[in-house]
Write a protein that holds these residues in place. Structure first.
Motif, PDB file in Angstrom:
ATOM      1  N   ASN A  21      -7.722   6.131   4.831  1.00  0.00           N
ATOM      2  CA  ASN A  21      -7.958   6.762   6.136  1.00  0.00           C
ATOM      3  C   ASN A  21      -9.012   7.848   6.042  1.00  0.00           C
ATOM      4  O   ASN A  21      -9.905   7.928   6.885  1.00  0.00           O
ATOM      5  CB  ASN A  21      -6.654   7.343   6.688  1.00  0.00           C
ATOM      6  CG  ASN A  21      -5.715   6.275   7.173  1.00  0.00           C
ATOM      7  OD1 ASN A  21      -6.136   5.164   7.494  1.00  0.00           O
ATOM      8  ND2 ASN A  21      -4.438   6.593   7.224  1.00  0.00           N
ATOM      9  N   GLU A  37       0.840  -1.196   0.000  1.00  0.00           N
ATOM     10  CA  GLU A  37       0.000   0.000   0.000  1.00  0.00           C
ATOM     11  C   GLU A  37       0.880   1.254   0.000  1.00  0.00           C
ATOM     12  O   GLU A  37       1.762   1.396   0.844  1.00  0.00           O
ATOM     13  CB  GLU A  37      -0.880  -0.042   1.249  1.00  0.00           C
ATOM     14  CG  GLU A  37      -2.027   0.924   1.246  1.00  0.00           C
ATOM     15  CD  GLU A  37      -2.944   0.683   2.438  1.00  0.00           C
ATOM     16  OE1 GLU A  37      -3.696  -0.312   2.412  1.00  0.00           O
ATOM     17  OE2 GLU A  37      -2.885   1.472   3.384  1.00  0.00           O
ATOM     18  N   SER A  38       0.628   2.138  -0.923  1.00  0.00           N
ATOM     19  CA  SER A  38       1.392   3.390  -0.993  1.00  0.00           C
ATOM     20  C   SER A  38       0.851   4.397   0.021  1.00  0.00           C
ATOM     21  O   SER A  38      -0.234   4.215   0.584  1.00  0.00           O
ATOM     22  CB  SER A  38       1.281   3.988  -2.400  1.00  0.00           C
ATOM     23  OG  SER A  38      -0.050   4.424  -2.623  1.00  0.00           O
ATOM     24  N   THR A  39       1.593   5.479   0.230  1.00  0.00           N
ATOM     25  CA  THR A  39       1.125   6.559   1.095  1.00  0.00           C
ATOM     26  C   THR A  39      -0.172   7.145   0.560  1.00  0.00           C
ATOM     27  O   THR A  39      -1.106   7.409   1.314  1.00  0.00           O
ATOM     28  CB  THR A  39       2.192   7.657   1.200  1.00  0.00           C
ATOM     29  OG1 THR A  39       3.394   7.071   1.699  1.00  0.00           O
ATOM     30  CG2 THR A  39       1.756   8.782   2.120  1.00  0.00           C
ATOM     31  N   LEU A  40      -0.236   7.329  -0.741  1.00  0.00           N
ATOM     32  CA  LEU A  40      -1.447   7.873  -1.366  1.00  0.00           C
ATOM     33  C   LEU A  40      -2.645   6.988  -1.056  1.00  0.00           C
ATOM     34  O   LEU A  40      -3.708   7.471  -0.639  1.00  0.00           O
ATOM     35  CB  LEU A  40      -1.245   7.995  -2.876  1.00  0.00           C
ATOM     36  CG  LEU A  40      -2.361   8.666  -3.671  1.00  0.00           C
ATOM     37  CD1 LEU A  40      -1.807   9.337  -4.911  1.00  0.00           C
ATOM     38  CD2 LEU A  40      -3.439   7.680  -4.063  1.00  0.00           C
ATOM     39  N   GLU A  41      -2.488   5.667  -1.237  1.00  0.00           N
ATOM     40  CA  GLU A  41      -3.590   4.746  -0.981  1.00  0.00           C
ATOM     41  C   GLU A  41      -3.958   4.740   0.502  1.00  0.00           C
ATOM     42  O   GLU A  41      -5.133   4.763   0.858  1.00  0.00           O
ATOM     43  CB  GLU A  41      -3.237   3.336  -1.453  1.00  0.00           C
ATOM     44  CG  GLU A  41      -4.391   2.361  -1.253  1.00  0.00           C
ATOM     45  CD  GLU A  41      -4.082   0.950  -1.713  1.00  0.00           C
ATOM     46  OE1 GLU A  41      -2.963   0.691  -2.186  1.00  0.00           O
ATOM     47  OE2 GLU A  41      -4.979   0.105  -1.584  1.00  0.00           O
ATOM     48  N   GLY A  42      -2.962   4.704   1.367  1.00  0.00           N
ATOM     49  CA  GLY A  42      -3.238   4.682   2.804  1.00  0.00           C
ATOM     50  C   GLY A  42      -3.972   5.937   3.257  1.00  0.00           C
ATOM     51  O   GLY A  42      -4.932   5.861   4.032  1.00  0.00           O
ATOM     52  N   ASP A  43      -3.545   7.098   2.754  1.00  0.00           N
ATOM     53  CA  ASP A  43      -4.213   8.352   3.111  1.00  0.00           C
ATOM     54  C   ASP A  43      -5.651   8.359   2.607  1.00  0.00           C
ATOM     55  O   ASP A  43      -6.566   8.805   3.312  1.00  0.00           O
ATOM     56  CB  ASP A  43      -3.451   9.540   2.529  1.00  0.00           C
ATOM     57  CG  ASP A  43      -2.118   9.775   3.205  1.00  0.00           C
ATOM     58  OD1 ASP A  43      -1.879   9.176   4.281  1.00  0.00           O
ATOM     59  OD2 ASP A  43      -1.310  10.547   2.654  1.00  0.00           O
TER      60      ASP A  43
END
Ligand code: FES
Length: 74
Positions: free
Chosen positions: A47, A38-44
């Motif tokens: 969330n 999971e990338s930062t973009l996907e995680g953000d």
């Protein structure tokens, strides 16, 4: 997302795979380790939209091996 569309399966989207809408989310039933991390973009995005850990944003995940998924609209 691209793998699903290539196999003729519908994928909800209003951002055309830009990682903005989260409508392309799919529930991972098996094989979660067979997806790209999971990338930062996907995680953000997950969330912000309170999307559970058993879901992935399909336009942001690459399929590396067999997985089993589901959506609410299939
Ligand atoms: S298609 Fe919009 S986030 Fe994936």
């Amino acid at each position: 997302m691209h793998a699903l569309l290539a196999h003729g399966l519908p994928v909800a989207s209003s951002c055309h795979g830009e990682g903005v809408c989260s409508k392309c989310r799919v529930r991972i039933l098996a094989g979660a380790a067979n997806l790209s991390p999971e990338s930062t973009l996907e995680g953000d995005l997950k969330n912000r939209n309170r999307i559970g850990t058993d879901f992935r944003i399909s336009c942001q995940a690459r399929v590396l091996n067999d997985i089993v998924i589901d959506t609410t609209y299939w």
